[in-house]
Design a protein around this motif. Structure first.
Motif, PDB file in Angstrom:
ATOM      1  N   GLY A 248       3.187   6.320   2.279  1.00 40.31           N
ATOM      2  CA  GLY A 248       3.759   6.342   0.937  1.00 40.31           C
ATOM      3  C   GLY A 248       3.704   7.719   0.303  1.00 40.31           C
ATOM      4  N   THR A 249       2.553   8.390   0.394  1.00 32.73           N
ATOM      5  CA  THR A 249       2.434   9.731  -0.196  1.00 32.73           C
ATOM      6  C   THR A 249       3.302  10.738   0.543  1.00 32.73           C
ATOM      7  OG1 THR A 249       0.454  10.113   1.167  1.00 32.73           O
ATOM      8  CG2 THR A 249       0.114   9.337  -1.080  1.00 32.73           C
ATOM      9  N   MET A 250       3.482  10.570   1.850  1.00 27.47           N
ATOM     10  CA  MET A 250       4.337  11.475   2.612  1.00 27.47           C
ATOM     11  C   MET A 250       5.793  11.347   2.164  1.00 27.47           C
ATOM     12  SD  MET A 250       2.620  11.030   6.399  1.00 27.47           S
ATOM     13  CE  MET A 250       3.779  12.147   7.199  1.00 27.47           C
ATOM     14  N   ILE A 251       6.242  10.127   1.947  1.00 29.04           N
ATOM     15  CA  ILE A 251       7.611   9.921   1.477  1.00 29.04           C
ATOM     16  C   ILE A 251       7.773  10.453   0.060  1.00 29.04           C
ATOM     17  CG2 ILE A 251       9.324   8.157   0.887  1.00 29.04           C
ATOM     18  CD1 ILE A 251       8.259   6.478   3.177  1.00 29.04           C
ATOM     19  N   ALA A 252       6.764  10.242  -0.785  1.00 33.49           N
ATOM     20  CA  ALA A 252       6.830  10.739  -2.157  1.00 33.49           C
ATOM     21  C   ALA A 252       6.906  12.258  -2.186  1.00 33.49           C
ATOM     22  CB  ALA A 252       5.612  10.256  -2.942  1.00 33.49           C
ATOM     23  N   ALA A 253       6.133  12.921  -1.301  1.00 38.94           N
ATOM     24  CA  ALA A 253       6.156  14.386  -1.258  1.00 38.94           C
ATOM     25  C   ALA A 253       7.483  14.923  -0.742  1.00 38.94           C
ATOM     26  CB  ALA A 253       5.016  14.896  -0.383  1.00 38.94           C
ATOM     27  N   GLY A 254       8.163  14.147   0.085  1.00 42.58           N
ATOM     28  CA  GLY A 254       9.418  14.627   0.675  1.00 42.58           C
ATOM     29  C   GLY A 254      10.645  14.339  -0.151  1.00 42.58           C
TER      30      GLY A 254
ATOM     31  N   GLU B 110       0.837  -1.209   0.000  1.00 45.54           N
ATOM     32  CA  GLU B 110       0.000   0.000   0.000  1.00 45.54           C
ATOM     33  C   GLU B 110       0.862   1.245   0.000  1.00 45.54           C
ATOM     34  OE1 GLU B 110      -1.542   3.524   1.471  1.00 45.54           O
ATOM     35  OE2 GLU B 110      -0.437   2.226   2.879  1.00 45.54           O
ATOM     36  N   ALA B 111       1.932   1.234   0.809  1.00 45.89           N
ATOM     37  CA  ALA B 111       2.846   2.377   0.823  1.00 45.89           C
ATOM     38  C   ALA B 111       3.520   2.546  -0.538  1.00 45.89           C
ATOM     39  CB  ALA B 111       3.888   2.186   1.924  1.00 45.89           C
ATOM     40  N   SER B 112       3.862   1.441  -1.180  1.00 51.58           N
ATOM     41  CA  SER B 112       4.494   1.516  -2.504  1.00 51.58           C
ATOM     42  C   SER B 112       3.538   2.073  -3.546  1.00 51.58           C
ATOM     43  CB  SER B 112       4.979   0.120  -2.932  1.00 51.58           C
ATOM     44  OG  SER B 112       5.908  -0.402  -2.001  1.00 51.58           O
ATOM     45  N   LEU B 113       2.276   1.626  -3.514  1.00 52.99           N
ATOM     46  CA  LEU B 113       1.295   2.138  -4.458  1.00 52.99           C
ATOM     47  C   LEU B 113       1.051   3.633  -4.249  1.00 52.99           C
ATOM     48  CD1 LEU B 113      -1.342  -0.761  -4.421  1.00 52.99           C
ATOM     49  CD2 LEU B 113       0.272  -0.225  -6.240  1.00 52.99           C
ATOM     50  N   SER B 114       0.956   4.047  -2.993  1.00 56.31           N
ATOM     51  CA  SER B 114       0.762   5.466  -2.701  1.00 56.31           C
ATOM     52  C   SER B 114       1.976   6.274  -3.128  1.00 56.31           C
ATOM     53  CB  SER B 114       0.495   5.662  -1.200  1.00 56.31           C
ATOM     54  OG  SER B 114      -0.681   4.994  -0.802  1.00 56.31           O
ATOM     55  N   PHE B 115       3.171   5.717  -2.937  1.00 54.08           N
ATOM     56  CA  PHE B 115       4.395   6.398  -3.356  1.00 54.08           C
ATOM     57  C   PHE B 115       4.414   6.605  -4.864  1.00 54.08           C
ATOM     58  CE2 PHE B 115       8.807   6.282  -4.820  1.00 54.08           C
ATOM     59  CZ  PHE B 115       9.381   7.269  -4.032  1.00 54.08           C
TER      60      PHE B 115
END
Length: 288
Positions: A238-244, A220-225
């Motif tokens: 995942g989205t938090m890491i992608a945004a950062g 799920e974290a990978s898909l959100s990333f």
């Protein structure tokens, strides 16, 4: 007349004692319990709403006011991290339940009925030939990105793992004498499958379910990333890491704390799975 207890029974350690003897299991349960408590009580623990904007305070480093710092929109990362745990636990639990329902059904049918074994076994092998994340992305893309879609996709992706275990065990159990005796007595097939076969598969299913829980949270974290998971405004690790990613050099706390949360959640589930395997397997339990 005095009642004396058997030495074997009197000296048998209880479940709590066995858990404390297995340090890795105890650590996993404590960490997983802490993550669950923080996620469930997020509305009471979080100092700010997860989507509360404060552009004036954007990219603030960790401090007494902002424990984990703030992101590019001034949102509190600590609040968003614990709120994101709600979604990760929900997706992991729901995907595991769905995978168990599909996998157990397919495994029992394939293992108990010889005519269905070849067809179901080929389907399982074909699904496991694809990488998990690639198959999940394909399903989400076909069904459309949403929370329900992610759960369904991950449930389908990880169902073959349980199906193979249940099928392999059922192939052995169906040849045992007590199954033949039940058939001779006219016990209905569905009752044999549920009462005499499935009851003996609880231990391996439970252990594998903990691993699937961890895999589902990581997926799920990978898909959100990758941007193919849930809606972007919903806080997820995942989205938090992608945004950062674009602020790694100047605001590394944006990716650090969500990353630590993912590692702790997945590692704790792996420790629980390993510990349960050792406790439930008589051959490994002797070493405790």
């Amino acid at each position: 007349m005095a009642v004396t207890s058997s030495p074997a029974i009197a000296g048998r350690p209880g479940l709590v004692s066995l858990v404390f003897q297995r340090k890795s299991l105890l650590i996993g349960l404590v960490v997983l319990g802490a993550i669950t408590v923080f996620a469930v009580l997020a509305p009471l623990i979080a100092p700010y709403a997860p989507n509360r904007l404060s552009v004036v305070n954007r990219l603030q480093p960790p401090s007494g006011r902002w424990w984990f710092g703030t992101d590019e929109f001034g949102r509190d990362i600590f609040s968003r991290t614990i709120y994101a745990g709600q979604l990760s636990l929900l997706v992991g639990a729901a995907a595991t339940l769905l995978a168990a329902a599909i996998g157990i059904t397919l495994g029992l049918v394939a293992g108990f009925f010889r005519k269905a074994d070849g067809i179901v076994a080929r389907i399982i092998d074909a699904m496991m030939a694809f990488p998990d994340i690639l198959l999940a992305i394909s399903l989400v893309a076909a069904l459309g990105p949403s929370l329900a879609t992610v759960i369904v996709a991950l449930g389908i992706v990880y169902a073959p793992r349980l199906a193979r275990i249940v099928r392999a065990s059922t192939l052995i159990i169906r040849e045992l004498p007590y199954i033949e005796a039940a058939r001779a007595l006219g016990v209905p097939t569905w009752r044999i499958m549920l009462r005499h076969v499935l009851r003996n598969l609880v231990s391996p299913i439970l252990v594998q379910a903990t691993f699937i829980f961890a895999y589902a949270m990581l997926a799920e974290a990978s898909l959100s990333f990758l941007g193919v998971g849930v809606s972007p405004e919903v806080p997820t690790w995942g989205t938090m890491i992608a945004a950062g990613r674009q602020y790694v050099g100047s605001a590394d706390w944006m990716t650090l704390f969500p990353g630590i949360a993912i590692v702790l959640a997945v590692l704790s589930l792996q420790l629980v799975g390993d510990g349960l395997r050792d406790l439930l397997d008589p051959r490994l339990r002797k070493d405790l």
